[in-house]
Design an enzyme around this catalytic site. Structure first.
Site, PDB file in Angstrom:
ATOM      1  N   GLY A 128       0.811  -1.201   0.000  1.00 13.53           N
ATOM      2  CA  GLY A 128       0.000   0.000   0.000  1.00 13.53           C
ATOM      3  C   GLY A 128       0.853   1.264   0.000  1.00 13.53           C
ATOM      4  O   GLY A 128       1.943   1.302  -0.579  1.00 13.53           O
ATOM      5  N   SER A 129       0.366   2.275   0.692  1.00  8.28           N
ATOM      6  CA  SER A 129       0.999   3.593   0.622  1.00  8.28           C
ATOM      7  C   SER A 129       2.372   3.664   1.281  1.00  8.28           C
ATOM      8  O   SER A 129       3.079   4.654   1.103  1.00  8.28           O
ATOM      9  CB  SER A 129       0.078   4.646   1.242  1.00  8.28           C
ATOM     10  OG  SER A 129      -1.071   4.819   0.443  1.00  8.28           O
ATOM     11  N   THR A 130       2.768   2.646   2.043  1.00  6.81           N
ATOM     12  CA  THR A 130       4.128   2.669   2.596  1.00  6.81           C
ATOM     13  C   THR A 130       5.164   2.607   1.469  1.00  6.81           C
ATOM     14  O   THR A 130       6.288   3.080   1.636  1.00  6.81           O
ATOM     15  CB  THR A 130       4.360   1.511   3.579  1.00  6.81           C
ATOM     16  OG1 THR A 130       4.190   0.262   2.909  1.00  6.81           O
ATOM     17  CG2 THR A 130       3.409   1.600   4.759  1.00  6.81           C
ATOM     18  N   PHE A 131       4.764   2.065   0.315  1.00  6.65           N
ATOM     19  CA  PHE A 131       5.691   1.972  -0.818  1.00  6.65           C
ATOM     20  C   PHE A 131       5.973   3.349  -1.415  1.00  6.65           C
ATOM     21  O   PHE A 131       6.932   3.517  -2.168  1.00  6.65           O
ATOM     22  CB  PHE A 131       5.127   1.035  -1.890  1.00  6.65           C
ATOM     23  CG  PHE A 131       6.114   0.692  -2.974  1.00  6.65           C
ATOM     24  CD1 PHE A 131       7.126  -0.229  -2.750  1.00  6.65           C
ATOM     25  CD2 PHE A 131       6.051   1.310  -4.217  1.00  6.65           C
ATOM     26  CE1 PHE A 131       8.055  -0.532  -3.737  1.00  6.65           C
ATOM     27  CE2 PHE A 131       6.970   1.006  -5.211  1.00  6.65           C
ATOM     28  CZ  PHE A 131       7.984   0.085  -4.967  1.00  6.65           C
ATOM     29  N   LYS A 132       5.160   4.338  -1.088  1.00  9.35           N
ATOM     30  CA  LYS A 132       5.390   5.696  -1.584  1.00  9.35           C
ATOM     31  C   LYS A 132       6.747   6.235  -1.147  1.00  9.35           C
ATOM     32  O   LYS A 132       7.322   7.109  -1.804  1.00  9.35           O
ATOM     33  CB  LYS A 132       4.258   6.615  -1.131  1.00  9.35           C
ATOM     34  CG  LYS A 132       2.919   6.291  -1.785  1.00  9.35           C
ATOM     35  CD  LYS A 132       1.757   7.056  -1.161  1.00  9.35           C
ATOM     36  CE  LYS A 132       0.438   6.650  -1.809  1.00  9.35           C
ATOM     37  NZ  LYS A 132      -0.735   7.276  -1.161  1.00  9.35           N
TER      38      LYS A 132
END
Length: 484
Positions: free
Chosen positions: A213-217
């Site tokens: 999810g957004s942790t990959f940002k």
């Protein structure tokens, strides 16, 4: 001697020579193979003929041995079995062994050649079992386990300076002592665990990659800074809101429709977790540059050993631009373990230097003498990002905690940075999403810790699933315990 008798004598002599050759081959060339054959009952009898060596946490054993009334004289016991099962693994008289119990089985049962004295070698006597000292901090482990209690999830805490794993939690867990023996109750306990639909035997911290999810940002932002797409986290991006996925009519929006995501800088985009910004950023960079950055953090490496081997975290290769956009927000075919995301946070917290994750400190013999020491080691050359990029992203992660979606990780007296994530799950996002939180904390005295938490709580209401609500409290508890 007549001719028939001479022929018979020669034939008998040939049989004797063949038999002696066969016996020599069995006792020499094949001896080791038969000795290690798990189907050879002597292997199990020898392994459990005496108390096993122990696995240590904080210098204290979390394993032991108990006498039995069977031919296998001792069986393994566990202190706080469910708490430490993701670290120790299990050893069972019936069902074998895994993790540290398996990797260092020879050391623990005394058959490791490094433990033998000259007298042991001469008499073929098995030495006293050695010990495996882990890097686990019991306070950090307990804090994570208590915080995740009742949830399905996992958490990893690392020391960014050394790569030492301070905590590795996976829930629900199991008690390896319930099936360590060989009677009916052990078989029932194994059967019950194996039938559990929540699969407590799976080490989710190491072996279950899921969409990050957004942790990959954080990875995409790192690639943008490293490749000069933007010079700092405070430079405005060129990002429409909503963003139409390339070559499609599909409009990507943001979870918070009121968030100031249009042309937002990286700091603001992380603070509000703007999908539109990072999806377009991934396309602008191109999949190859994002992949190269992801691999510097450990993605696509199928040989990450702690020394227990972790499942491979994946950043895909074969994507069109629309798929690349989705990969930029941790969706499409992105997969990451909690260990992998802890490695991302650890590298950023350590000025861009990534250390190899390590769960074992040293091996000792039965007398406490060191057999093998494991010091810090760089992961793939050590440099995941420049010190400038790491500093920029650390600052932006602090903003996420101080003013953004990661407020649940605040700790008084510590500097904390983090990133939330809510990953889609199921066809058309029909399942309950996965909640993520990756973070680091510093105490101002040079002490640091990096943590990644994932919660796959199928019992939570869909609108209650968030990285801040479900995962950040566990990260907070582990960071606080590490730097108390």
């Amino acid at each position: 001697m007549n001719k028939p008798l001479r022929r018979a004598s020669i034939f008998c002599l040939a049989l004797i020579v063949a038999l002696m050759g066969w016996a020599t081959w069995i006792q020499g060339a094949k001896a080791g193979e038969y000795k290690e054959d798990p189907h050879n009952p002597r292997v199990a009898i020898g392994k459990y003929a005496a108390p096993l060596g122990n696995i240590l946490v904080g210098g204290e054993p979390v394993t032991g041995s108990a006498a039995t009334s069977s031919t296998l004289k001792y069986k393994r016991t566990y202190k706080d079995g469910p708490l430490y099962a993701p670290v120790t693994g299990f050893t069972s008289q019936i069902f074998g062994h895994n993790q540290l119990e398996s990797l260092y089985g020879d050391l623990l049962d005394g058959s490791d050649s490094r433990l033998q004295s000259p007298a042991d070698a001469l008499t073929r006597t098995r030495a006293k079992g050695g010990d495996v000292a882990t890097t686990i901090d019991p306070a950090v482990q307990k804090a994570g386990y208590r915080a995740l209690d009742g949830k399905k999830g996992a958490a990893v805490a690392m020391d960014p300076d050394t790569g030492r794993i301070l905590g590795m939690v996976s829930t629900p867990s199991y008690d390896p002592g319930t099936f360590a023996g060989s009677d009916g109750s052990d078989q029932k306990a194994w059967k019950k665990m194996s039938a559990d639909p929540d699969h407590p035997e799976v080490n989710r911290a190491l072996r279950q990659p899921l969409p990050p999810g957004s942790t990959f940002k954080l990875v995409v932002a790192a690639a943008a800074l490293e490749n000069g797409l933007y010079s700092s986290v405070d430079e405005p991006t060129h990002s429409p809101d909503p963003y139409t996925l390339p070559h499609t009519r599909t409009k990507l929006t943001n979870e918070n429709r009121a968030a100031p995501c249009k042309n937002a800088d990286i700091r603001t985009a992380l603070q509000y977790s703007c999908n539109t910004v990072f999806a377009k950023m991934a396309v602008d960079l191109g999949k190859d540059k994002v992949k190269a950055q992801a691999e510097k953090f450990g993605f696509n490496d199928d040989k990450v050993d702690t020394p227990v081997r972790a499942g491979k975290s994946v950043y895909p290769s074969d994507m069109d631009e629309a798929q690349t956009a989705l990969s930029g927000i941790g969706q499409f075919d992105d997969q990451a373990t909690p260990l992998q995301m802890a490695m991302v946070s650890s590298a950023l917290a350590n000025g861009g230097e990534l250390k190899k994750p390590q769960m074992v400190d040293k091996l000792t013999d039965g007398g406490g003498n060191t057999v093998q020491d494991f010091g810090p080691a760089a992961y793939r050359g050590g440099k995941a990002v420049s010190a400038h990029t790491a500093g920029q992203l650390k600052s932006a992660m602090q903003t996420v905690v101080d003013k953004g979606t990661g407020s649940g990780a605040k700790i008084g007296g510590l500097t904390v940075g983090g990133k939330t994530g809510t990953a889609q799950h199921g066809v058309d996002n029909s399942g309950t999403p996965y909640a993520w939180f990756v973070s680091y904390a510093e105490d101002g005295k040079g002490h640091r810790v990096a943590v990644a938490v994932m919660v796959e709580d199928g019992h939570a209401a869909r609108n209650e699933v968030s990285g801040n609500g479900l995962a950040a409290p566990t990260a907070r508890a582990m960071m606080k315990a590490a730097l108390a």
